[in-house]
Design a protein around this motif. Structure first.
Motif, PDB file in Angstrom:
ATOM      1  N   LYS A 170       0.858  -1.186   0.000  1.00 34.71           N
ATOM      2  CA  LYS A 170       0.000   0.000   0.000  1.00 34.71           C
ATOM      3  C   LYS A 170       0.896   1.238   0.000  1.00 34.71           C
ATOM      4  N   ILE A 171       0.894   1.937  -1.112  1.00 36.09           N
ATOM      5  CA  ILE A 171       1.766   3.105  -1.275  1.00 36.09           C
ATOM      6  C   ILE A 171       1.234   4.261  -0.433  1.00 36.09           C
ATOM      7  N   ASP A 172       2.106   4.807   0.406  1.00 34.50           N
ATOM      8  CA  ASP A 172       1.695   5.843   1.357  1.00 34.50           C
ATOM      9  C   ASP A 172       1.074   7.039   0.650  1.00 34.50           C
ATOM     10  N   GLY A 173       0.000   7.552   1.271  1.00 33.59           N
ATOM     11  CA  GLY A 173      -0.760   8.642   0.666  1.00 33.59           C
ATOM     12  C   GLY A 173       0.009   9.927   0.461  1.00 33.59           C
ATOM     13  N   SER A 174       1.083  10.137   1.216  1.00 31.58           N
ATOM     14  CA  SER A 174       1.875  11.354   1.043  1.00 31.58           C
ATOM     15  C   SER A 174       2.511  11.422  -0.342  1.00 31.58           C
ATOM     16  N   VAL A 179       0.156  13.267  -6.949  1.00 32.77           N
ATOM     17  CA  VAL A 179       0.931  12.558  -7.967  1.00 32.77           C
ATOM     18  C   VAL A 179       0.656  13.063  -9.377  1.00 32.77           C
ATOM     19  N   ALA A 180      -0.545  13.561  -9.640  1.00 28.30           N
ATOM     20  CA  ALA A 180      -0.882  14.026 -10.988  1.00 28.30           C
ATOM     21  C   ALA A 180      -0.217  15.361 -11.323  1.00 28.30           C
ATOM     22  N   LYS A 181       0.210  16.098 -10.284  1.00 26.83           N
ATOM     23  CA  LYS A 181       0.791  17.424 -10.503  1.00 26.83           C
ATOM     24  C   LYS A 181       2.274  17.506 -10.166  1.00 26.83           C
ATOM     25  N   ASP A 182       2.768  16.572  -9.385  1.00 30.07           N
ATOM     26  CA  ASP A 182       4.145  16.614  -8.900  1.00 30.07           C
ATOM     27  C   ASP A 182       4.987  15.554  -9.606  1.00 30.07           C
ATOM     28  N   PRO A 183       5.899  15.960 -10.493  1.00 30.48           N
ATOM     29  CA  PRO A 183       6.727  14.997 -11.234  1.00 30.48           C
ATOM     30  C   PRO A 183       7.562  14.101 -10.325  1.00 30.48           C
ATOM     31  N   ILE A 204      -1.524  -0.998  -3.947  1.00 28.00           N
ATOM     32  CA  ILE A 204      -2.711  -0.241  -3.555  1.00 28.00           C
ATOM     33  C   ILE A 204      -2.255   1.180  -3.264  1.00 28.00           C
ATOM     34  N   ALA A 205      -2.843   2.157  -3.928  1.00 30.23           N
ATOM     35  CA  ALA A 205      -2.506   3.558  -3.687  1.00 30.23           C
ATOM     36  C   ALA A 205      -3.502   4.156  -2.699  1.00 30.23           C
ATOM     37  N   GLU A 206      -2.976   4.758  -1.632  1.00 28.06           N
ATOM     38  CA  GLU A 206      -3.826   5.403  -0.633  1.00 28.06           C
ATOM     39  C   GLU A 206      -4.091   6.862  -1.026  1.00 28.06           C
ATOM     40  N   PHE A 207      -5.099   7.467  -0.399  1.00 31.00           N
ATOM     41  CA  PHE A 207      -5.419   8.887  -0.576  1.00 31.00           C
ATOM     42  C   PHE A 207      -5.734   9.246  -2.021  1.00 31.00           C
ATOM     43  N   VAL A 208      -6.496   8.407  -2.695  1.00 28.01           N
ATOM     44  CA  VAL A 208      -6.971   8.748  -4.038  1.00 28.01           C
ATOM     45  C   VAL A 208      -8.221   9.612  -3.844  1.00 28.01           C
ATOM     46  N   GLU A 209      -8.080  10.911  -4.088  1.00 29.28           N
ATOM     47  CA  GLU A 209      -9.140  11.843  -3.722  1.00 29.28           C
ATOM     48  C   GLU A 209      -9.836  12.501  -4.905  1.00 29.28           C
ATOM     49  N   ASN A 210      -9.341  12.289  -6.122  1.00 29.60           N
ATOM     50  CA  ASN A 210      -9.980  12.934  -7.275  1.00 29.60           C
ATOM     51  C   ASN A 210      -9.721  12.147  -8.551  1.00 29.60           C
ATOM     52  N   HIS A 211     -10.417  12.574  -9.597  1.00 28.83           N
ATOM     53  CA  HIS A 211     -10.342  11.873 -10.885  1.00 28.83           C
ATOM     54  C   HIS A 211      -8.945  11.930 -11.494  1.00 28.83           C
ATOM     55  N   GLY A 227      -9.466   5.730  -1.178  1.00 34.02           N
ATOM     56  CA  GLY A 227      -9.560   7.152  -0.859  1.00 34.02           C
ATOM     57  C   GLY A 227     -10.960   7.653  -1.079  1.00 34.02           C
ATOM     58  N   PHE A 228     -11.193   8.931  -0.770  1.00 33.62           N
ATOM     59  CA  PHE A 228     -12.539   9.493  -0.847  1.00 33.62           C
ATOM     60  C   PHE A 228     -13.118   9.450  -2.255  1.00 33.62           C
ATOM     61  N   TYR A 229     -12.258   9.393  -3.279  1.00 28.23           N
ATOM     62  CA  TYR A 229     -12.764   9.313  -4.655  1.00 28.23           C
ATOM     63  C   TYR A 229     -13.577   8.036  -4.860  1.00 28.23           C
TER      64      TYR A 229
END
Length: 243
Positions: A170-174, A179-183, A204-211, A227-229
């Motif tokens: 489970k990849i830490d949410g930090s 991830v979509a904006k930070d290279p 498993i990716a944690e903290f998936v909050e948007n599309h 995540g909340f998404y």
């Protein structure tokens, strides 16, 4: 807080909520994570970050973990569609009686072990890799699966992964949140995913909050997201897909 925890155990004031973990490609729920909450007499809900540290400091986590496992098995027994992962505290790993109890409860439950998963944090596992692997092996021998939670915190070394027979990382949410904006985060998550797959483990990716985050993870080939998404933690009776 210690008195509150002991009273909650005695009077059954704890309750379980369940958060979906979904397949990144399809969005379908693969399983749930069991999460502990404490309900006060006035109805206020206390989150685990308010009581877990106190419970760990005063040696109460084995009792809490025992309650969670037993209660989860009872719920799963009555809800055949529910597959869920249960968190284990790092401080509980030194309690062999707890491991014996978990094995006994699973063997004497009518719940198929393949429906049950367990999670320990990466930092807990790294503190004593041999002890962690002992727990993992014994629980997996029952037919359960295992996940290494908060993966990436100990990013400096991956050598211990060869010693831990976990099924999921489970990849830490930090790392995931932006991830979509930070290279940099993109590169780190992509690397962790590649390493996991090379070792035959799912991610498993944690903290998936948007599309946008979901799409980025899908592009990388991440297996599952949480995540909340995909959904917030809720009591079982508020989850329409289960039961």
């Amino acid at each position: 807080m210690i008195g509150l925890i002991k009273n909650a155990l005695k009077r059954n004031f704890f309750e379980l909520h369940f958060q979906p973990v979904a397949d990144i490609k399809s969005g379908q729920v693969a399983h749930y994570e069991t999460l502990l909450r404490l309900r006060l007499k006035n109805g206020k809900l206390i989150m685990p970050n308010s009581f877990i540290k106190a419970a760990e400091s005063f040696g109460l986590m084995p009792q809490l973990d025992r309650w969670v496992v037993k209660s989860t098995l009872e719920i799963m027994s009555n809800h055949a569609e529910l597959n869920t992962f249960i968190n284990l505290s790092g401080t509980s790993l030194g309690d062999e009686n707890l491991l014996d109890t978990i094995e006994y409860d699973i063997r004497h439950s009518d719940v198929e072990p393949s429906r049950i998963g367990f999670e320990i944090t990466e930092t807990s596992a790294v503190k004593d890799v041999k002890l962690a692997e002992c727990w993992i092996r014994r629980i997996k021998n029952l037919g359960c699966t295992f996940a290494l939670d908060d993966f990436g915190i100990g990013f400096s070394s991956f050598s211990y992964l060869r010693m831990l027979s976990v099924d999921y990382l489970k990849i830490d949410g930090s790392f995931v949140r932006n991830v979509a904006k930070d290279p940099t985060n993109w590169a780190l998550v992509e690397s962790m995913n590649s390493i996991a797959h090379t070792l035959g483990k799912k991610t498993i990716a944690e903290f998936v909050e948007n599309h946008d985050t979901s799409i980025a993870l899908k592009t990388m080939g991440i297996d599952l997201g949480q995540g909340f998404y995909f959904g917030r933690p809720r009591p079982l009776d508020l989850i329409p897909r289960v039961g």
